[in-house]
Write a protein that holds these residues in place. Sequence first.
Motif, mmCIF file in Angstrom:
data_model
loop_
_atom_site.group_PDB
_atom_site.id
_atom_site.type_symbol
_atom_site.label_atom_id
_atom_site.label_comp_id
_atom_site.label_asym_id
_atom_site.label_seq_id
_atom_site.Cartn_x
_atom_site.Cartn_y
_atom_site.Cartn_z
ATOM 1 N N PHE A 266 -4.097 -0.779 -20.442
ATOM 2 C CA PHE A 266 -2.655 -0.979 -20.227
ATOM 3 C C PHE A 266 -2.046 0.329 -19.749
ATOM 4 N N LEU A 267 -1.363 0.291 -18.631
ATOM 5 C CA LEU A 267 -0.727 1.540 -18.188
ATOM 6 C C LEU A 267 0.614 1.271 -17.498
ATOM 7 N N GLY A 268 1.477 2.237 -17.607
ATOM 8 C CA GLY A 268 2.803 2.144 -16.994
ATOM 9 C C GLY A 268 2.822 2.965 -15.712
ATOM 10 N N VAL A 269 3.506 2.442 -14.709
ATOM 11 C CA VAL A 269 3.568 3.148 -13.417
ATOM 12 C C VAL A 269 5.034 3.291 -13.003
ATOM 13 N N ASP A 270 5.416 4.508 -12.610
ATOM 14 C CA ASP A 270 6.777 4.757 -12.093
ATOM 15 C C ASP A 270 6.694 5.071 -10.613
ATOM 16 N N LEU A 271 7.564 4.448 -9.851
ATOM 17 C CA LEU A 271 7.552 4.681 -8.403
ATOM 18 C C LEU A 271 8.968 4.914 -7.897
ATOM 19 N N LYS A 272 9.067 5.646 -6.800
ATOM 20 C CA LYS A 272 10.358 5.836 -6.137
ATOM 21 C C LYS A 272 10.358 4.911 -4.914
ATOM 22 N N LEU A 273 11.288 3.953 -4.872
ATOM 23 C CA LEU A 273 11.288 3.003 -3.756
ATOM 24 C C LEU A 273 12.180 3.510 -2.621
ATOM 25 N N PRO A 274 11.759 3.285 -1.387
ATOM 26 C CA PRO A 274 12.612 3.698 -0.256
ATOM 27 C C PRO A 274 13.848 2.805 -0.162
ATOM 28 N N TYR A 275 15.034 3.397 0.015
ATOM 29 C CA TYR A 275 16.294 2.653 0.010
ATOM 30 C C TYR A 275 16.348 1.622 1.137
ATOM 31 N N SER A 276 15.789 2.006 2.290
ATOM 32 C CA SER A 276 16.017 1.191 3.493
ATOM 33 C C SER A 276 15.147 -0.058 3.581
ATOM 34 N N ILE A 277 14.142 -0.172 2.753
ATOM 35 C CA ILE A 277 13.227 -1.312 2.895
ATOM 36 C C ILE A 277 13.568 -2.412 1.889
ATOM 37 N N ASP A 278 13.701 -3.661 2.401
ATOM 38 C CA ASP A 278 14.046 -4.795 1.530
ATOM 39 C C ASP A 278 12.821 -5.296 0.768
ATOM 40 N N GLY A 279 11.778 -5.624 1.528
ATOM 41 C CA GLY A 279 10.565 -6.158 0.909
ATOM 42 C C GLY A 279 9.461 -5.109 0.959
ATOM 43 N N ILE A 280 8.932 -4.783 -0.189
ATOM 44 C CA ILE A 280 7.933 -3.704 -0.248
ATOM 45 C C ILE A 280 6.621 -4.279 -0.792
ATOM 46 N N ILE A 281 5.539 -4.039 -0.055
ATOM 47 C CA ILE A 281 4.223 -4.497 -0.521
ATOM 48 C C ILE A 281 3.506 -3.301 -1.144
ATOM 49 N N ILE A 282 3.053 -3.473 -2.365
ATOM 50 C CA ILE A 282 2.310 -2.402 -3.043
ATOM 51 C C ILE A 282 0.871 -2.873 -3.253
ATOM 52 N N ASN A 283 -0.055 -2.127 -2.699
ATOM 53 C CA ASN A 283 -1.465 -2.448 -2.922
ATOM 54 C C ASN A 283 -1.910 -1.748 -4.202
ATOM 55 N N LEU A 284 -2.141 -2.533 -5.240
ATOM 56 C CA LEU A 284 -2.412 -1.950 -6.563
ATOM 57 C C LEU A 284 -3.723 -1.146 -6.612
ATOM 58 N N PRO A 285 -4.833 -1.642 -6.038
ATOM 59 C CA PRO A 285 -6.053 -0.834 -6.097
ATOM 60 C C PRO A 285 -5.880 0.540 -5.429
ATOM 61 N N ALA A 286 -5.181 0.568 -4.280
ATOM 62 C CA ALA A 286 -4.992 1.848 -3.582
ATOM 63 C C ALA A 286 -4.046 2.758 -4.361
ATOM 64 N N LEU A 287 -3.006 2.140 -4.951
ATOM 65 C CA LEU A 287 -2.045 2.938 -5.741
ATOM 66 C C LEU A 287 -2.741 3.622 -6.916
ATOM 67 N N LEU A 288 -3.502 2.826 -7.658
ATOM 68 C CA LEU A 288 -4.156 3.389 -8.839
ATOM 69 C C LEU A 288 -5.398 4.211 -8.473
ATOM 70 N N GLY A 289 -5.905 3.990 -7.240
ATOM 71 C CA GLY A 289 -7.060 4.761 -6.778
ATOM 72 C C GLY A 289 -6.675 6.145 -6.274
ATOM 73 N N GLY A 290 -5.398 6.440 -6.264
ATOM 74 C CA GLY A 290 -4.953 7.782 -5.898
ATOM 75 C C GLY A 290 -4.735 7.982 -4.410
ATOM 76 N N ALA A 291 -4.646 6.889 -3.637
ATOM 77 C CA ALA A 291 -4.404 7.027 -2.199
ATOM 78 C C ALA A 291 -2.958 7.462 -1.954
ATOM 79 N N GLY A 292 -2.692 7.903 -0.738
ATOM 80 C CA GLY A 292 -1.337 8.339 -0.387
ATOM 81 C C GLY A 292 -0.404 7.148 -0.232
ATOM 82 N N GLN A 293 0.901 7.451 -0.201
ATOM 83 C CA GLN A 293 1.904 6.367 -0.126
ATOM 84 C C GLN A 293 1.732 5.508 1.129
ATOM 85 N N ASP A 294 1.285 6.147 2.224
ATOM 86 C CA ASP A 294 1.070 5.399 3.467
ATOM 87 C C ASP A 294 0.054 4.284 3.276
#
Lengths: 156, 377
Positions: free
Chosen positions: A94-122
């Motif tokens: 179980f883990l908690g994740v904090d993210l800063k969302l870009p103001y200008s984007i309405d729909g944001i897709i987050i790839n969980l494996p890449a996020l937790l795998g330490g990849a860059g925001q791109d």
Amino acid sequence: MNIRKLLIRLAVVVLCVALGATMMVIGRGHTIYFDNKKLEYNGQTYEPFHKVQVFVKGESAGKLQPRDRGSAIWLGQNFHMDLLITDEDGQEKFLGVDLKLPYSIDGIIINLPALLGGAGQDAWMDEFIPAPEPVTDDDPNLDIGDVFGGGTETFE
Amino acid sequence: MSKNKTFGQKAQDLFRNNTVPIMFIIICGVCIYLSGFSWGYLLNQVVTRMGRNIFLILSLLIPIMAGMGLNFGMTLGAMAGEIALILVADWQIWGIPGVVLAMLLSIPFSVLLGLMCGKLMNMARGREMITGYVLNFFMTGFYQFVVLYMMGSVIPIKHSSIRLPRGFGVRTTTDLSNMRQCLDNQWALTIGGVKIPLLTFAIIGLACLFIVWFRKTKLGQDMRAVGQDMEVARDAGIKVERTRIISIIISTVFAGFGMIIYCQNLGNFPTYTAHANIGMFCIAALLVGGASVEKATIGNVFLGVILFHTMFIVAPKAGQNLTASPQIGEYFRVFVSYGVITLALIMYEAKKRRTKSGAGALLAQAQKAQREGGETA
């Protein structure tokens, strides 16, 4: 108009503008899509989790198997989610994740494996772009007609 | 003098002064019985509709105080609220912040429209109601031009759920699902299956307090003086035209807020027609509550909303149970809505004439007595 009156009016206007600006920041809504999908980025492969459950504001936003997508809505730019990751052996993390969302984007897709795998925001963040609708030139039917007894005919 | 009245005379006075509410209580009673709805369902519906409509109807009180009658021009405020909601929805500001921002944004639009409406009503003094009513049609056309052609082409509208697929203009229904009932659900209390939207009622309570406080201010007193007699007020040094314009501006701003509360409760609104009948229904509800063209209180607003909307809820079902056609009930409530406005206007005119002829008779009597006194001397 005396100076005091003018100052009070100016203060009210400034207060309203400040309140409006605050509302624009704290009320900016985003739809967030969580992908549990395999991702290849810069020669590196991020494999999906066996099972991951996403909690946003304490409510489940999806129990995701590989290739699944879940979604949630969020107000503001400081996003927090909790993840319950289950591996093939049934071990839970179980883990908690904090993210800063870009103001200008309405729909944001987050790839969980890449996020937790330490990849860059791109790599782990992408914009959700809805499928375009067929373009029509017609005016919508407002059903307003002619209040003097005529129909919606056009005049030439 | 009233102490000398018999019970029959008192009852007659009570009926004469409250004809519309008494009539409506009877109609509602019969329709509730015929509809067969449970009290819990009925109460839930009425409370929801109270939260949705009361703020809009409160906007009518101040122009009545200033002697400008029923402000059919409140529709302009509703248009301002709708424009603010379209912009906020396009900017994707959701929830309570979206409602607050829409309210703030509606203020400049409402003030401008109210100023225009007030100036026109000053030009058409004595015919404010018909002027406001016709002004609605004119402004509806302008609103449709702005929303259908200028939004997206001149005024930036970028969100595909708001903009028409052709690239400009706003869709026929504006989706507010992300702010739907955000005020109503905040601090909502459920008692016996009846949901009470506490925050919405708190906002309504604040509006009522504002009206009570405003009546006691210098401007409020000026408005009452203008409402009673414009010429006397002018002689007393009150800027009559300015006072009347301010009353319309306040009413328009209130109507804008009211429309935002109304739309957030519904979760969407028909972009081009939502405001069309709002003035009519608000005025009808106020009149049902026992108000008249020259006098209305906060109590009339609450009673009116309860009675008018109870009838709205029960009439179709009563019609269905009575005639096997819900359409009959639908016709009935439309007929009653417009009928009650007509009845109230007729009663107002009749009362005015009665008072005038009574005053005339008194004057004639006094002159006769004076003449007789002169002859004796």
